[in-house]
Design an enzyme around this catalytic site. Structure first.
Site, PDB file in Angstrom:
ATOM      1  N   TRP A   4     -29.990  -2.765 -50.297  1.00 34.21           N
ATOM      2  CA  TRP A   4     -29.539  -3.579 -49.167  1.00 34.21           C
ATOM      3  C   TRP A   4     -28.428  -4.500 -49.672  1.00 34.21           C
ATOM      4  CZ3 TRP A   4     -29.661  -9.005 -48.687  1.00 34.21           C
ATOM      5  CH2 TRP A   4     -29.006  -9.456 -47.525  1.00 34.21           C
ATOM      6  N   GLU A  47     -30.594   0.508 -46.570  1.00 35.37           N
ATOM      7  CA  GLU A  47     -31.116  -0.331 -45.477  1.00 35.37           C
ATOM      8  C   GLU A  47     -29.996  -0.885 -44.604  1.00 35.37           C
ATOM      9  OE1 GLU A  47     -33.435  -3.659 -46.855  1.00 35.37           O
ATOM     10  OE2 GLU A  47     -33.856  -4.376 -44.827  1.00 35.37           O
ATOM     11  N   LYS A  86     -28.402  -3.012 -41.152  1.00 34.97           N
ATOM     12  CA  LYS A  86     -28.622  -4.319 -40.524  1.00 34.97           C
ATOM     13  C   LYS A  86     -27.606  -4.497 -39.410  1.00 34.97           C
ATOM     14  CE  LYS A  86     -29.362  -9.088 -41.989  1.00 34.97           C
ATOM     15  NZ  LYS A  86     -29.834  -9.929 -43.083  1.00 34.97           N
ATOM     16  N   ASP A 113     -35.580  -1.747 -41.050  1.00 40.76           N
ATOM     17  CA  ASP A 113     -36.192  -3.077 -41.089  1.00 40.76           C
ATOM     18  C   ASP A 113     -36.416  -3.537 -39.647  1.00 40.76           C
ATOM     19  OD1 ASP A 113     -36.279  -6.021 -40.990  1.00 40.76           O
ATOM     20  OD2 ASP A 113     -35.874  -5.960 -43.138  1.00 40.76           O
ATOM     21  N   HIS A 121     -33.850  -5.860 -37.987  1.00 43.43           N
ATOM     22  CA  HIS A 121     -32.425  -5.564 -38.139  1.00 43.43           C
ATOM     23  C   HIS A 121     -31.772  -4.883 -36.950  1.00 43.43           C
ATOM     24  CE1 HIS A 121     -32.271  -6.037 -42.795  1.00 43.43           C
ATOM     25  NE2 HIS A 121     -32.806  -7.072 -42.174  1.00 43.43           N
ATOM     26  N   HIS A 132     -39.239  -1.543 -43.584  1.00 47.33           N
ATOM     27  CA  HIS A 132     -39.429  -2.945 -43.925  1.00 47.33           C
ATOM     28  C   HIS A 132     -40.091  -3.570 -42.709  1.00 47.33           C
ATOM     29  CE1 HIS A 132     -36.567  -3.990 -47.480  1.00 47.33           C
ATOM     30  NE2 HIS A 132     -37.529  -3.171 -47.797  1.00 47.33           N
ATOM     31  N   ASP A 150     -33.544 -12.246 -36.535  1.00 48.26           N
ATOM     32  CA  ASP A 150     -34.103 -11.647 -37.755  1.00 48.26           C
ATOM     33  C   ASP A 150     -34.689 -12.738 -38.642  1.00 48.26           C
ATOM     34  OD1 ASP A 150     -34.658  -9.891 -39.842  1.00 48.26           O
ATOM     35  OD2 ASP A 150     -32.629 -10.054 -40.672  1.00 48.26           O
ATOM     36  N   ASP A 204     -37.663 -13.060 -40.098  1.00 51.20           N
ATOM     37  CA  ASP A 204     -38.594 -12.691 -41.173  1.00 51.20           C
ATOM     38  C   ASP A 204     -39.889 -13.489 -41.154  1.00 51.20           C
ATOM     39  OD1 ASP A 204     -37.262 -10.520 -42.775  1.00 51.20           O
ATOM     40  OD2 ASP A 204     -35.654 -12.009 -42.830  1.00 51.20           O
ATOM     41  N   ASP A 211     -41.499  -6.973 -45.376  1.00 51.51           N
ATOM     42  CA  ASP A 211     -40.338  -7.824 -45.671  1.00 51.51           C
ATOM     43  C   ASP A 211     -40.367  -9.047 -44.765  1.00 51.51           C
ATOM     44  OD1 ASP A 211     -37.995  -8.909 -46.507  1.00 51.51           O
ATOM     45  OD2 ASP A 211     -36.680  -7.381 -45.652  1.00 51.51           O
TER      46      ASP A 211
HETATM   47  C1  RNT Z   1     -32.189  -8.664 -45.638  1.00 50.74           C
HETATM   48  C2  RNT Z   1     -32.974  -7.426 -45.864  1.00 50.74           C
HETATM   49  C3  RNT Z   1     -33.489  -7.223 -47.260  1.00 50.74           C
HETATM   50  C4  RNT Z   1     -34.067  -8.486 -47.892  1.00 50.74           C
HETATM   51  C5  RNT Z   1     -34.801  -8.256 -49.186  1.00 50.74           C
HETATM   52  C6  RNT Z   1     -34.944  -9.510 -49.960  1.00 50.74           C
HETATM   53  O1  RNT Z   1     -31.890  -8.870 -44.334  1.00 50.74           O
HETATM   54  O2  RNT Z   1     -34.011  -7.344 -44.961  1.00 50.74           O
HETATM   55  O3  RNT Z   1     -34.404  -6.193 -47.278  1.00 50.74           O
HETATM   56  O4  RNT Z   1     -34.934  -9.132 -47.020  1.00 50.74           O
HETATM   57  O5  RNT Z   1     -34.246  -7.247 -49.894  1.00 50.74           O
HETATM   58 ZN    ZN Z   2     -35.402  -5.713 -45.231  1.00 54.26          ZN
END
Ligand code: RNT
Ligand code: ZN
Length: 423
Positions: free
Chosen positions: A190, A231, A233, A264, A267, A291, A299, A301, A331
């Site tokens: 990523w 990955e 986004k 993810d 994302h 993720h 986003d 998290d 994640d």
């Molecule tokens: C960031 C991504 C990525 C990170 C990690 C730390 O938007 O989601 O995966 O969260 O690699």
């Molecule tokens: Zn991620």
């Protein structure tokens, strides 16, 4: 192990078993099957994505952690100790997802281009002791060379080359983990690259990224040791207008280059869900990485909880028997609550979601759908929500010697007093 191996089968489980048997679900089988799906716990929940490369380093790359709950892990020994408690409170065998910045160099400055398996030898030893597999990630953020927000797609070749070397080194470390532990590491790339404001040229940076990835992935590595993932986004802090590694870009890249695609949950557009993307991507790709995260309005998290989307993700995996093709990683990062509790809450929610999916009479539901009987489909979906799944969860946890209910939190609280408070 199933509850039948146990002398004392709780009455609640007996009743639940009968209720589920009546709709054609074998709960003993569910308990056996559930134990075969590992969840990869992300090391970075334990210390707010800090890592151990530079104690004064700031988090970069447009990701952010809020909160300052006391007791975060300050070194790898503390992080491993915290992880051990988390694993102890999770039924089943799970994995660890490590970022490159969690290396151990004995205090020596090692540039990201020069990281080697030796810097992870203590992680390897520990993973062997714990009998867990490890996944890996190059860390293309929180570094002066990523200071302007571009890495593998940077216009300056020397910056690009730096990150290419870091990613190549990371794949070798992933392969080393895979070889040592006898289970392939998924090494996920990523990068934060993108523009805050509307760019004039979106194509050239993407072509640079494509070429850089080709260089990173040029050396073939035995898939028994390492599997590569990319990955995507939609946007990040500081890359609101355009992310170079977008969904279309990486999906196409993954298809053309036969690597894993990483979805993810945070994302995409807020109304877009990854549960709907699993079947589409697996129609063309062999394997994907998830993720699992929880965005709140963006986003953000947040710690994963047992909501509709988590359940839908699990249903996709279970109903299609995709557990060998979907690697489940977590994640999220929350520093406003006890960090170990965050791991435990999020991972237990993921496992519960998988269990709930397994407790559905999938064949019957498919059959009514095929007949066009959407009335029964909806009625069934709603009825299932109140079935006695908690008793099956209790039996599953008992099989693995793990507390079924909120008692797990007492262990975290005791640890908080005995260990975290002294940090
Ligand atoms: C960031 C991504 C990525 C990170 C990690 C730390 O938007 O989601 O995966 O969260 O690699
Ligand atoms: Zn991620």
């Amino acid at each position: 192990m199933t509850p039948s191996n146990k002398d004392n089968i709780p009455a609640a489980y007996e009743l639940a078993r009968e209720r589920y048997a009546a709709i054609g679900v074998d709960t003993d089988k569910v308990i056996e099957k559930l134990a075969t799906i590992p969840i990869s716990l992300h090391c970075w929940q334990g210390d707010d994505v800090g890592g151990f490369e530079n104690p004064d380093g700031e988090l970069g790359g447009g990701i952010a952690v809020t909160g300052n709950y006391p007791g975060k892990a300050r070194n790898a020994d503390e992080l491993r100790q915290d992880l051990e408690l988390a694993y102890k409170l999770l039924p089943g065998k799970h994995r660890l997802n490590l970022h490159a910045i969690y290396l151990e160099t004995g205090g020596k400055k090692v540039e990201r281009t020069d990281i080697e398996p030796a810097h992870f030898s203590r992680w390897v030893d520990w993973a062997k002791e714990q009998k867990i597999g490890v996944d890996f990630n190059p860390s293309c953020f929180s570094h002066p060379m990523a200071g302007d927000g571009f890495t593998l797609s940077h216009p300056d070749k020397s910056v690009r080359d730096f990150w290419i070397q870091h990613c190549i080194a990371s794949r070798k470390i992933g392969a080393h983990f895979g070889q040592e532990l006898g289970t392939p590491a998924v090494t996920n790339i990523w990068i934060p690259d993108g523009f805050k404001d509307v760019p004039v040229d979106r194509y050239t940076p993407r072509m640079r990224l494509k070429k850089a990835l080709d260089e990173v992935l040029a050396e073939k590595i035995d898939p028994a040791h390492n599997l590569d993932a990319v990955e995507s986004k939609l946007f990040g802090i500081g890359s609101e207008a355009c992310v170079i590694g977008s969904h279309e870009f990486y999906l196409a890249y993954a298809l053309e280059n036969k690597v894993l695609y990483c979805l993810d949950a945070g994302h995409f557009h807020p109304t877009e869900v990854i549960s709907d993307k699993i079947s589409s991507t697996l129609a063309f790709l062999d394997e994907i990485l998830l993720h699992v995260s929880r965005g709140v309005r963006w986003d953000s998290d947040h710690v994963v909880t047992l909501g509709d989307e988590l359940r839908a993700i699990a249903e996709e995996i279970v109903r299609n028997d995709f557990s060998n093709r979907v690697h489940v990683g977590l994640d999220f990062f929350d520093a406003s609550i006890n960090r170990i509790a965050a791991w435990v809450i999020g991972t237990r929610a993921m496992i519960k979601a998988l269990m709930l999916a397994m407790l559905q009479p999938a064949d019957k539901m498919r059959a009514v759908e095929l007949e066009g009987d959407y009335t029964t489909r909806l009625a069934l979906q709603e009825e299932l929500k109140m079935m006695p799944a908690d008793a099956v969860w209790g039996a599953y946890c008992a099989c693995h010697g793990v507390p079924a209910g909120i008692e797990w939190l007492n262990e975290v609280r005791d640890y908080e007093k005995a260990v975290l408070a002294k940090r």
